[in-house]
Design an enzyme around this catalytic site. Structure first.
Site, PDB file in Angstrom:
ATOM      1  CG  ASP A  23      -8.903  -1.827  12.037  1.00 26.97           C
ATOM      2  OD1 ASP A  23      -7.904  -2.426  11.558  1.00 26.97           O
ATOM      3  OD2 ASP A  23      -9.355  -0.772  11.541  1.00 26.97           O
TER       4      ASP A  23
ATOM      5  CG  ASP B   9      -0.301  -0.486   2.491  1.00 25.00           C
ATOM      6  OD1 ASP B   9       0.930  -0.530   2.554  1.00 25.00           O
ATOM      7  OD2 ASP B   9      -1.046  -0.830   3.436  1.00 25.00           O
TER       8      ASP B   9
HETATM    9  N1  LIG Z   1      -1.162  -0.209   6.166  1.00 22.01           N
HETATM   10  C1  LIG Z   1      -0.439  -0.659   7.299  1.00 22.01           C
HETATM   11  C2  LIG Z   1      -0.601  -2.146   7.453  1.00 22.01           C
HETATM   12  O1  LIG Z   1      -0.034  -2.789   6.331  1.00 22.01           O
HETATM   13  C3  LIG Z   1       0.053  -2.602   8.731  1.00 22.01           C
HETATM   14  O2  LIG Z   1       0.022  -4.010   8.820  1.00 22.01           O
HETATM   15  C4  LIG Z   1      -0.679  -2.012   9.914  1.00 22.01           C
HETATM   16  C5  LIG Z   1      -0.061  -2.381  11.235  1.00 22.01           C
HETATM   17  O3  LIG Z   1       1.050  -1.593  11.515  1.00 22.01           O
HETATM   18  P1  LIG Z   1       2.097  -1.943  12.621  1.00 22.01           P
HETATM   19  O4  LIG Z   1       2.896  -3.063  12.081  1.00 22.01           O
HETATM   20  O5  LIG Z   1       2.930  -0.697  12.759  1.00 22.01           O
HETATM   21  O6  LIG Z   1       1.351  -2.302  13.836  1.00 22.01           O
HETATM   22  O7  LIG Z   1      -0.745  -0.618   9.811  1.00 22.01           O
HETATM   23  C6  LIG Z   1      -0.779   0.097   8.595  1.00 22.01           C
HETATM   24  O8  LIG Z   1      -1.963   0.779   8.580  1.00 22.01           O
END
Ligand SMILES: N[C@@H]1[C@@H](O)[C@H](O)[C@@H](COP(=O)(O)O)O[C@@H]1O
Length: 270
Positions: free
Chosen positions: A141, A72
């Site tokens: 979530d 993304d």
């Molecule tokens: N778009 C990304 C995800 O791809 C990721 O898995 C998630 C969790 O992030 P983190 O690994 O920092 O907890 O957050 C973001 O919003």
């Protein structure tokens, strides 16, 4: 679904990195048959990237014939913005390994025609014969990539609006100022991820415990997009003890027992 429960984040990261390195080695990629790897941003994969960098430097694994597709990117952030996922990936991973720049694919959130950008991303994945292994994290979530709750489980790469909760979470990277967090992102769809031949999801920390429970024990539902992995023939969750807090004792024991011999991090290095 396989679930690998490690004691802590450090071991989760080592195990996941070594698993991925072994998959690339076993595939024996070459220029005509590259290994196609899907990749995430976020804090979850940082330890995995660090170990993959180390293994690359030691000559254990090469990325010379690996093609990557990131999950993304924020809409409206220039690639050189310090919080773009483009910057994140080069800073935390690509700059330190032997990958070829032309083999890296990251959605461009500043493209003039965002819908076309998403369509051509799917076409590029298809042109490489699909993704061999998609590595991901999950949001608290349960979002996979930026597939927020109630995203279609058959979705493809497209523009998504971010939820208030996700913007609050991600504001930590934007001086804790919600108004600086982009409201939209380009993201691969749930189906883009689940069409990959293998999916590995990293889940660590107490704040992911509900998401992990929904991924493993809940019903398949668009309200927890991570639950789509239950339908995948080769889904692997690598988590730490802290993330297991909401699992039933029986579920926890089942995976600890059945994966017993596979949990050794040291034994992952061949
Ligand atoms: N778009 C990304 C995800 O791809 C990721 O898995 C998630 C969790 O992030 P983190 O690994 O920092 O907890 O957050 C973001 O919003």
């Amino acid at each position: 679904m396989r679930v690998i429960i490690q004691n802590d984040y450090e071991n989760l990261s080592l195990w996941a990195a070594r698993y991925i390195a072994n998959r690339i080695r076993a595939f024996e990629p070459n220029a005509n048959r590259p290994f196609v790897l899907g990749l995430p941003t976020g804090s979850s994969p940082l330890g995995t990237y660090a170990e993959l960098i180390r293994l690359n430097r030691e000559g254990y694994v090469s990325f010379a014939n690996v093609v990557t597709f990131n999950m993304d990117e924020y809409v409206g952030l220039a690639r050189d913005h310090e919080q773009s996922y483009y910057t994140f990936m080069w800073k935390n991973f690509f700059n330190h390994i032997d990958i070829k720049a032309e083999n890296v694919h990251i959605l461009d959130g500043t493209a003039k025609d965002l819908e076309e950008e998403c369509r051509s991303y799917e076409d590029a994945i298809a042109a490489f014969g699909g993704i061999e292994l998609f590595l991901g994290g999950i949001g608290a979530d349960g979002h996979l990539a930026f597939n927020e709750p109630f995203s279609s489980l058959s979705s493809r790469t497209r523009i998504k609006s971010l939820t208030y909760d996700t913007k609050v979470m991600n504001s930590r990277f934007f001086d804790h100022d919600m108004s600086k967090v982009p409201s939209q992102a380009l993201t691969v769809g749930v189906k883009t991820v689940s069409d990959s031949r293998e999916v590995i999801i990293l889940v660590n920390g107490h704040n992911k415990a509900r998401a992990l429970q929904a991924t493993i024990e809940g019903g398949v539902s668009q309200s927890w997009t991570c639950s789509a992995l239950q339908l995948h023939p080769k889904a692997l969750i690598v988590c730490d003890e802290a993330a297991c807090g909401e699992l039933k004792v029986d579920t926890y024991k089942y995976f600890k027992d059945i994966e017993g011999d596979n949990l050794s991090v040291a034994a992952m290095l061949k």
